[in-house]
Design a protein around this motif. Structure first.
Motif, PDB file in Angstrom:
ATOM      1  N   LYS A  28       0.813  -1.209   0.000  1.00 32.35           N
ATOM      2  CA  LYS A  28       0.000   0.000   0.000  1.00 32.35           C
ATOM      3  C   LYS A  28       0.854   1.271   0.000  1.00 32.35           C
ATOM      4  O   LYS A  28       0.433   2.313  -0.473  1.00 32.35           O
ATOM      5  N   LYS A  34       1.981  -2.272  -8.372  1.00 33.55           N
ATOM      6  CA  LYS A  34       0.730  -1.841  -8.985  1.00 33.55           C
ATOM      7  C   LYS A  34       0.542  -2.309 -10.433  1.00 33.55           C
ATOM      8  O   LYS A  34      -0.577  -2.526 -10.865  1.00 33.55           O
ATOM      9  N   ASP A  41      -2.898  -6.718  -2.578  1.00 34.80           N
ATOM     10  CA  ASP A  41      -2.451  -5.803  -1.551  1.00 34.80           C
ATOM     11  C   ASP A  41      -1.838  -6.565  -0.375  1.00 34.80           C
ATOM     12  O   ASP A  41      -2.427  -6.667   0.688  1.00 34.80           O
TER      13      ASP A  41
END
Ligand code: SF4
Ligand code: SF4
Length: 76
Positions: A28, A34, A41
Protein backbone atom coordinates in the motif's frame (compact mmCIF):
# COMPACT_ATOMS: atom_id res chain seq x y z
CA UNK A 1 18.34 -16.76 -3.60
CA UNK A 2 15.83 -14.83 -1.63
CA UNK A 3 12.54 -15.30 0.11
CA UNK A 4 9.27 -14.23 -1.49
CA UNK A 5 5.84 -13.59 -0.03
CA UNK A 6 2.96 -15.44 -1.65
CA UNK A 7 -0.58 -14.19 -2.15
CA UNK A 8 -1.61 -16.04 0.99
CA UNK A 9 -0.21 -13.10 2.97
CA UNK A 10 -2.80 -11.65 5.34
CA UNK A 11 -0.86 -8.38 5.75
CA UNK A 12 -0.43 -8.82 9.48
CA UNK A 13 2.82 -6.84 9.38
CA UNK A 14 4.72 -9.13 11.73
CA UNK A 15 7.58 -9.76 9.35
CA UNK A 16 8.41 -6.18 8.40
CA UNK A 17 10.22 -5.10 11.59
CA UNK A 18 12.03 -8.44 11.84
CA UNK A 19 13.97 -8.09 8.61
CA UNK A 20 17.60 -7.09 9.25
CA UNK A 21 17.90 -5.76 5.70
CA UNK A 22 14.69 -3.72 5.61
CA UNK A 23 13.69 -5.73 2.56
CA UNK A 24 10.02 -6.09 3.43
CA UNK A 25 7.46 -3.49 2.47
CA UNK A 26 3.72 -3.03 2.61
CA UNK A 27 2.45 -2.73 -0.93
CA UNK A 28 0.00 0.00 0.00
CA UNK A 29 2.93 2.33 0.63
CA UNK A 30 4.49 1.83 -2.76
CA UNK A 31 3.69 1.61 -6.43
CA UNK A 32 6.08 -1.30 -6.76
CA UNK A 33 3.40 -3.91 -7.36
CA UNK A 34 0.73 -1.84 -8.99
CA UNK A 35 1.49 -2.80 -12.59
CA UNK A 36 1.94 -6.48 -11.99
CA UNK A 37 -0.80 -8.72 -13.28
CA UNK A 38 -0.85 -10.64 -10.03
CA UNK A 39 -1.08 -7.50 -7.94
CA UNK A 40 -2.62 -8.03 -4.54
CA UNK A 41 -2.45 -5.80 -1.55
CA UNK A 42 0.02 -7.84 0.44
CA UNK A 43 3.46 -7.33 1.85
CA UNK A 44 6.35 -8.03 -0.48
CA UNK A 45 10.09 -8.61 -0.36
CA UNK A 46 12.57 -6.72 -2.53
CA UNK A 47 14.64 -9.68 -3.67
CA UNK A 48 17.76 -7.59 -4.26
CA UNK A 49 17.81 -6.69 -0.56
CA UNK A 50 16.99 -10.10 0.89
CA UNK A 51 19.95 -12.19 1.98
CA UNK A 52 17.86 -14.90 3.62
CA UNK A 53 19.17 -13.44 6.87
CA UNK A 54 22.61 -14.98 6.33
CA UNK A 55 25.05 -13.30 8.68
CA UNK A 56 22.28 -12.14 11.00
CA UNK A 57 20.30 -15.24 11.98
CA UNK A 58 20.40 -18.98 11.59
CA UNK A 59 17.15 -18.99 9.66
CA UNK A 60 15.10 -16.47 7.69
CA UNK A 61 13.22 -14.37 10.24
CA UNK A 62 10.21 -13.71 8.04
CA UNK A 63 9.78 -17.44 7.49
CA UNK A 64 10.02 -18.05 11.23
CA UNK A 65 7.51 -15.42 12.25
CA UNK A 66 4.89 -15.58 9.52
CA UNK A 67 1.65 -17.01 10.96
CA UNK A 68 0.38 -18.32 7.64
CA UNK A 69 3.66 -19.68 6.27
CA UNK A 70 3.56 -17.57 3.13
CA UNK A 71 7.25 -16.63 3.13
CA UNK A 72 8.86 -19.20 0.88
CA UNK A 73 12.12 -19.60 -1.05
CA UNK A 74 12.05 -17.83 -4.40
CA UNK A 75 13.72 -20.33 -6.66
CA UNK A 76 12.93 -18.65 -9.94
S1 SF4 B 1 14.77 -13.78 4.75
FE1 SF4 B 1 15.59 -12.29 6.19
S2 SF4 B 1 16.53 -10.74 4.85
FE2 SF4 B 1 15.11 -11.90 3.58
S3 SF4 B 1 13.17 -10.76 3.67
FE3 SF4 B 1 13.10 -12.37 5.26
S4 SF4 B 1 13.76 -11.35 7.12
FE4 SF4 B 1 14.44 -10.07 5.38
S1 SF4 C 1 4.23 -12.18 8.54
FE1 SF4 C 1 3.39 -13.30 6.77
S2 SF4 C 1 1.20 -12.78 6.73
FE2 SF4 C 1 2.23 -11.27 8.02
S3 SF4 C 1 2.70 -9.55 6.62
FE3 SF4 C 1 4.52 -10.89 6.71
S4 SF4 C 1 4.25 -12.28 4.97
FE4 SF4 C 1 2.26 -11.35 5.35
Amino acid sequence: MSIKITKECISCGACEPECPNNAIFESKKSDFNKNRSNYKDTYYIVSEKCTECIGFYDEPQCVSICPVNCCVPDNI
